[in-house]
Design a protein around this motif. Structure first.
Motif, mmCIF file in Angstrom:
data_model
loop_
_atom_site.group_PDB
_atom_site.id
_atom_site.type_symbol
_atom_site.label_atom_id
_atom_site.label_comp_id
_atom_site.label_asym_id
_atom_site.label_seq_id
_atom_site.Cartn_x
_atom_site.Cartn_y
_atom_site.Cartn_z
ATOM 1 N N THR A 191 0.930 -1.377 -0.668
ATOM 2 C CA THR A 191 -0.090 -0.074 -0.292
ATOM 3 C C THR A 191 0.706 0.908 0.006
ATOM 4 O OG1 THR A 191 -1.622 -1.129 1.286
ATOM 5 C CG2 THR A 191 -1.844 1.150 1.138
ATOM 6 N N LEU A 192 0.507 2.332 -1.396
ATOM 7 C CA LEU A 192 1.693 3.514 -1.181
ATOM 8 C C LEU A 192 0.250 4.318 -0.492
ATOM 9 C CD1 LEU A 192 3.491 3.234 -4.436
ATOM 10 C CD2 LEU A 192 3.877 2.822 -2.201
ATOM 11 N N ARG A 193 0.737 5.318 -0.046
ATOM 12 C CA ARG A 193 -0.712 6.413 0.634
ATOM 13 C C ARG A 193 0.268 7.864 0.353
ATOM 14 N NH1 ARG A 193 -2.206 3.253 4.318
ATOM 15 N NH2 ARG A 193 -4.642 2.431 4.215
ATOM 16 N N PHE A 194 0.223 8.985 -0.429
ATOM 17 C CA PHE A 194 0.753 10.508 -0.266
ATOM 18 C C PHE A 194 -0.849 11.356 -1.503
ATOM 19 C CE2 PHE A 194 0.490 7.347 -4.032
ATOM 20 C CZ PHE A 194 0.054 8.029 -5.123
ATOM 21 N N MET A 243 -2.115 6.900 -13.967
ATOM 22 C CA MET A 243 -1.733 5.151 -14.437
ATOM 23 C C MET A 243 0.184 4.642 -13.619
ATOM 24 S SD MET A 243 -2.694 5.117 -18.015
ATOM 25 C CE MET A 243 -2.126 3.622 -18.473
ATOM 26 N N LYS A 244 1.101 5.682 -13.994
ATOM 27 C CA LYS A 244 2.253 6.048 -13.268
ATOM 28 C C LYS A 244 1.743 5.971 -11.588
ATOM 29 C CE LYS A 244 5.346 9.895 -12.012
ATOM 30 N NZ LYS A 244 6.356 10.462 -11.563
ATOM 31 N N TRP A 245 1.316 6.524 -10.717
ATOM 32 C CA TRP A 245 0.601 5.591 -9.823
ATOM 33 C C TRP A 245 0.829 4.263 -9.149
ATOM 34 C CZ3 TRP A 245 -2.802 9.532 -7.717
ATOM 35 C CH2 TRP A 245 -2.340 10.874 -8.328
ATOM 36 N N ILE A 246 0.201 3.406 -10.660
ATOM 37 C CA ILE A 246 -0.276 2.623 -10.936
ATOM 38 C C ILE A 246 0.966 1.447 -10.901
ATOM 39 C CG2 ILE A 246 -1.212 0.549 -12.119
ATOM 40 C CD1 ILE A 246 -4.116 2.674 -11.903
ATOM 41 N N THR A 300 -4.611 6.611 -1.734
ATOM 42 C CA THR A 300 -3.808 5.062 -1.341
ATOM 43 C C THR A 300 -4.182 4.349 -2.538
ATOM 44 O OG1 THR A 300 -5.357 5.506 0.403
ATOM 45 C CG2 THR A 300 -4.430 2.817 0.373
ATOM 46 N N VAL A 301 -3.091 3.676 -3.222
ATOM 47 C CA VAL A 301 -3.056 2.493 -3.800
ATOM 48 C C VAL A 301 -2.669 1.392 -3.529
ATOM 49 C CG1 VAL A 301 -1.605 1.855 -6.421
ATOM 50 C CG2 VAL A 301 -1.937 4.605 -5.475
ATOM 51 N N ARG A 302 -3.577 1.002 -3.927
ATOM 52 C CA ARG A 302 -3.171 -1.329 -3.062
ATOM 53 C C ARG A 302 -2.952 -2.148 -4.313
ATOM 54 N NH1 ARG A 302 -7.367 0.962 0.584
ATOM 55 N NH2 ARG A 302 -6.852 1.000 2.522
ATOM 56 N N THR A 303 -2.237 -2.791 -3.998
ATOM 57 C CA THR A 303 -1.328 -3.935 -4.814
ATOM 58 C C THR A 303 -1.460 -5.116 -4.026
ATOM 59 O OG1 THR A 303 0.596 -3.806 -4.836
ATOM 60 C CG2 THR A 303 0.163 -2.298 -6.099
ATOM 61 N N VAL A 328 -6.932 2.405 -6.770
ATOM 62 C CA VAL A 328 -6.878 3.451 -6.038
ATOM 63 C C VAL A 328 -7.820 4.145 -6.065
ATOM 64 C CG1 VAL A 328 -5.863 5.496 -6.986
ATOM 65 C CG2 VAL A 328 -4.652 3.202 -7.910
ATOM 66 N N SER A 329 -7.838 4.134 -4.578
ATOM 67 C CA SER A 329 -8.374 5.449 -3.916
ATOM 68 C C SER A 329 -8.425 6.756 -2.962
ATOM 69 C CB SER A 329 -9.316 4.313 -2.943
ATOM 70 O OG SER A 329 -8.686 4.225 -1.651
ATOM 71 N N ALA A 330 -9.509 7.160 -3.007
ATOM 72 C CA ALA A 330 -9.166 9.303 -2.010
ATOM 73 C C ALA A 330 -9.919 9.496 -1.336
ATOM 74 C CB ALA A 330 -8.912 9.552 -3.595
ATOM 75 N N ARG A 331 -9.370 10.224 -0.975
ATOM 76 C CA ARG A 331 -10.448 10.595 0.382
ATOM 77 C C ARG A 331 -9.885 11.976 0.297
ATOM 78 N NH1 ARG A 331 -9.286 11.300 5.084
ATOM 79 N NH2 ARG A 331 -7.782 9.780 6.401
#
Length: 163
Positions: free
Chosen positions: A9-12, A31-34, A71-74, A90-93
């Motif tokens: 998981t990446l968060r930023f 797509m870059k984040w993914i 949040t990018v979860r793999t 990829v989710s956001a809040r």
């Protein structure tokens, strides 16, 4: 320690440089984040340099706004001899509160390469354990089959001189 990191998981925060003229994050940035999260997950699983070979089933469900907490979860959902398939969400809040929303989903495939000749190299095998794991593995394979069908169609159009 390869074969142990199945999820990552990446968060930023989404930054001003990430957005388009409409104030939403560019699809290309997402797509870059993914790709970055997928690379970190692939290296974590394989223990070696890995490259992206395919992205399938990408869906942009909801926009990401400037300053959203992203949040990018793999999650590893299938391995081949040298390939690793990851489901990516990829989710956001709003970081000050609010509901988390799914923004993008896809399957990304990496191939592990050896450090000498840059040739595909074996990755630790992963086997589905739960029913949910089996469904995710089946889903990943279906997405990639659809992508292969699209590739074949494009090749036919190219051969006919229509592209």
């Amino acid at each position: 320690m390869s074969g142990h990191q199945r999820e990552l998981t990446l968060r930023f925060l989404a930054e001003p440089a990430d957005v388009n003229y409409g104030g939403k994050v560019h699809g290309g940035v997402v797509m870059k984040w993914i790709d970055q999260a997928g690379y970190a997950a692939a290296v974590g699983w394989s223990g070696t340099y890995s490259v992206t070979v395919a992205v399938g089933g990408i869906r942009f469900v909801a926009p990401i706004r400037i300053s959203d907490l992203v949040t990018v979860r793999t999650k590893l959902v299938h391995t081949g001899t040298s390939s690793m398939h990851f489901a990516v969400d990829v989710s956001a809040r709003d970081p000050m509160g609010g509901e988390t929303r799914l923004c993008t989903h896809c399957v990304i495939v990496f191939v592990a390469l050896d450090g000498v000749e840059g040739k595909p190299t074996a990755v630790p095998a992963w086997e589905p354990v739960s029913q949910d794991d089996r469904h995710l593995a089946e889903y990943a394979m279906q997405v990639m089959e659809l992508s292969k069908g699209i590739e074949q169609t494009v090749q036919r159009y190219r051969a006919a001189g229509e592209l």
